[in-house]
Design an enzyme around this catalytic site. Structure first.
Site, PDB file in Angstrom:
ATOM      1  N   HIS A   1       0.880  -1.169   0.000  1.00 20.66           N
ATOM      2  CA  HIS A   1       0.000   0.000   0.000  1.00 20.66           C
ATOM      3  C   HIS A   1       0.923   1.225   0.000  1.00 20.66           C
ATOM      4  O   HIS A   1       2.033   1.166   0.551  1.00 20.66           O
ATOM      5  CB  HIS A   1      -0.825  -0.050   1.289  1.00 20.66           C
ATOM      6  CG  HIS A   1      -1.878   1.000   1.421  1.00 20.66           C
ATOM      7  ND1 HIS A   1      -1.599   2.285   1.811  1.00 20.66           N
ATOM      8  CD2 HIS A   1      -3.209   0.958   1.230  1.00 20.66           C
ATOM      9  CE1 HIS A   1      -2.728   2.985   1.861  1.00 20.66           C
ATOM     10  NE2 HIS A   1      -3.718   2.200   1.511  1.00 20.66           N
TER      11      HIS A   1
ATOM     12  N   LYS B   1     -10.249  -0.941  10.468  1.00 21.92           N
ATOM     13  CA  LYS B   1     -10.379  -2.121   9.590  1.00 21.92           C
ATOM     14  C   LYS B   1     -10.709  -3.378  10.386  1.00 21.92           C
ATOM     15  O   LYS B   1     -10.870  -4.450   9.830  1.00 21.92           O
ATOM     16  CB  LYS B   1      -9.084  -2.321   8.790  1.00 21.92           C
ATOM     17  CG  LYS B   1      -8.889  -1.228   7.730  1.00 21.92           C
ATOM     18  CD  LYS B   1      -7.676  -1.516   6.911  1.00 21.92           C
ATOM     19  CE  LYS B   1      -7.184  -0.293   6.153  1.00 21.92           C
ATOM     20  NZ  LYS B   1      -7.938  -0.039   4.922  1.00 21.92           N
TER      21      LYS B   1
ATOM     22  N   CYS C   1      -4.789   2.505  -3.676  1.00 23.57           N
ATOM     23  CA  CYS C   1      -3.558   3.032  -3.049  1.00 23.57           C
ATOM     24  C   CYS C   1      -2.414   2.048  -3.221  1.00 23.57           C
ATOM     25  O   CYS C   1      -1.575   1.882  -2.309  1.00 23.57           O
ATOM     26  CB  CYS C   1      -3.754   3.326  -1.569  1.00 23.57           C
ATOM     27  SG  CYS C   1      -4.948   4.596  -1.240  1.00 23.57           S
TER      28      CYS C   1
HETATM   29  N1  PMP Z   1      -1.596  -0.835   4.501  1.00 24.18           N
HETATM   30  C1  PMP Z   1      -2.548  -1.601   3.963  1.00 24.18           C
HETATM   31  C2  PMP Z   1      -2.200  -2.988   3.509  1.00 24.18           C
HETATM   32  C3  PMP Z   1      -3.854  -1.114   3.839  1.00 24.18           C
HETATM   33  O1  PMP Z   1      -4.799  -1.870   3.304  1.00 24.18           O
HETATM   34  C4  PMP Z   1      -4.143   0.199   4.294  1.00 24.18           C
HETATM   35  C5  PMP Z   1      -5.516   0.790   4.164  1.00 24.18           C
HETATM   36  N2  PMP Z   1      -6.147   0.538   2.946  1.00 24.18           N
HETATM   37  C6  PMP Z   1      -3.117   0.944   4.861  1.00 24.18           C
HETATM   38  C7  PMP Z   1      -1.857   0.391   4.947  1.00 24.18           C
HETATM   39  C8  PMP Z   1      -3.340   2.325   5.391  1.00 24.18           C
HETATM   40  O2  PMP Z   1      -4.241   2.279   6.464  1.00 24.18           O
HETATM   41  P1  PMP Z   1      -4.802   3.603   7.127  1.00 24.18           P
HETATM   42  O3  PMP Z   1      -5.315   4.453   6.017  1.00 24.18           O
HETATM   43  O4  PMP Z   1      -5.901   3.100   8.022  1.00 24.18           O
HETATM   44  O5  PMP Z   1      -3.698   4.243   7.870  1.00 24.18           O
END
Ligand code: PMP
Length: 405
Positions: free
Chosen positions: A122, A225, A363
């Site tokens: 991500h 999540k 993302c």
């Molecule tokens: N890493 C992964 C694998 C994710 O799926 C996400 C959220 N889609 C994030 C990091 C970032 O998480 P957050 O926006 O809750 O900080």
């Protein structure tokens, strides 16, 4: 496990409608819905004991501090961390990764050093490391992925060298739902004394994470999540690392003594929790973890496996549809494309049928670049979804195909 209708009744949003149709929520990888117990816990904080933690000498401040520290203990036991002070509350996965990238970077990274991430990350497990490498004139190395959406271990082993200072990898790909071999990644790094950060944002809610068994050095996840409040998150770090790292932010609560000549820092974990944290959120997150434990993590995993199997059957029965990455052995997240139809159009039409999916690059632009696509449609399921909802997704997709043919 508890009956599905009772589970669904715990999540008020699941009985709402959009465009006059019952909401079918398949965007759980982006954020999950919240059970009543989490909402009630947060309401209790604000209506019964809202006061700043670790500060007041009065009753409700004591109560808030106590509940906050109980929440920390809940996270510790959920992750099976060895010590409570290894649990730092943050604003989320992004906040946790930035804290490590900055703090670890300040202490251990210098010019010419290397940081290893993977092609499947991500953006939040890429950009903070890139920023660090830019600051320190270090280099970012990338573990390649293959067509099945898995990291290529043989290539990873070749990347490790005396210049490697840290490895940061995801437990599960958020874009594809594939589960990565983090244990192998960790033991190879440890064999040359290199620590590993595991991004558990998509792993924590789908099975059992035992940080001691995994032997990761850092583990990060977001509360939202895993059925908890947004703006909450966790940074787990082994005591041996956290006690060596400089604080990431300065402010109240993270200090022991402040003078204009010299400031000394508080002990772990407070050293990494500057300012007023989202304490109602952390207490709410503990309630979410309690909910997960009450359902049973094995039960959740088994139910999601069943839902995934059904979804794969339905989707593979549609000849125009191509699943990317997850062959059924991943978590209950499926990325797909329909021949000749833009993911955005698919998502828009499904939305009008009440089915919420995510479209785009998730993302994870490098993953899309690997497949030479702009984006995918992603349906991410969780235990409160039903077989009937998956059938609706199937008929919805058939409708999309008909409209475009
Ligand atoms: N890493 C992964 C694998 C994710 O799926 C996400 C959220 N889609 C994030 C990091 C970032 O998480 P957050 O926006 O809750 O900080």
């Amino acid at each position: 496990m508890k009956d599905i209708s009772l589970i669904r009744a715990d999540f008020p949003i699941l009985s709402t409608s959009v465009y006059g149709k019952p909401l079918v929520y398949f965007d759980n990888a982006a954020t999950t819905q919240k059970p009543l117990c989490v909402l009630e816990t947060i309401q209790d904080v604000y209506t019964e004991y809202n006061a700043n933690i670790h500060r007041g000498v009065h009753a409700i401040s004591d109560r808030a501090s106590e509940e906050y520290e109980k929440a920390r203990e809940k996270v510790r036991s959920f992750l099976n961390a060895a010590h409570k002070e290894e649990i730092i509350f943050t604003s989320g996965t992004t906040g946790s990764i930035n804290a490590v990238a900055f703090s670890f970077g300040e202490r251990y990274i210098s010019e010419g050093d290397e940081v290893v991430v993977s092609h499947l990350e991500h953006h939040s497990n890429i950009v903070p490391w890139q920023m660090l490498c830019e600051r320190k004139k270090a280099r970012l190395k990338v573990i390649p992925m293959n067509e099945s959406g898995m990291l290529v271990l043989e290539e990873y082993y070749k990347l490790l060298s005396p210049r490697t200072k840290i490895v940061a990898v995801t437990q599960v790909s958020n874009a594809l739902g594939t589960i990565q071999p983090v244990s192998e990644i960790i033991s190879a790094a440890h064999s040359i004394g290199v620590p590993v950060l595991v991004d558990g944002a998509q792993g924590i809610q789908h099975g059992i994470t035992d940080v001691q068994k995994l032997d990761c050095d850092f583990y990060v996840f977001s509360g939202h999540k895993i059925y908890g409040p947004a703006g909450t998150g966790v940074l787990y770090g082994k005591n041996k690392w956290l006690s060596e790292l400089p604080p990431y932010q300065g402010g109240g609560d993270m200090v022991a003594n402040v003078t204009f000549d010299k400031t000394t820092y508080n002990e772990l974990p407070f050293r990494f929790e500057a300012g007023t944290t989202n304490f109602p959120g952390a207490i709410g997150l503990a309630s979410a973890l309690g909910y997960v434990d009450a359902l049973g993590r094995e039960n959740i995993a088994a139910r999601e496996k069943e839902l995934l199997g059904h979804a794969i059957n339905i989707l593979t029965g549609i000849p125009q549809l191509r699943i990317i990455g997850n062959n059924g052995s991943g978590i209950s997240t499926i990325s797909f494309l329909i021949n000749g139809i833009h993911p955005y159009d698919t998502g828009m039409i499904l939305d009008k049928l009440g089915v919420a999916v995510r479209t785009g690059a998730h993302c994870a632009q490098p993953v899309m670049d690997f497949y030479e696509i702009e984006g995918t449609v992603r349906a991410s399921l969780c235990f409160y979804n039903t077989i009937e909802e998956i059938n609706l997704l199937g008929t919805g997709i058939e409708q999309v195909i008909k409209m475009f043919s």
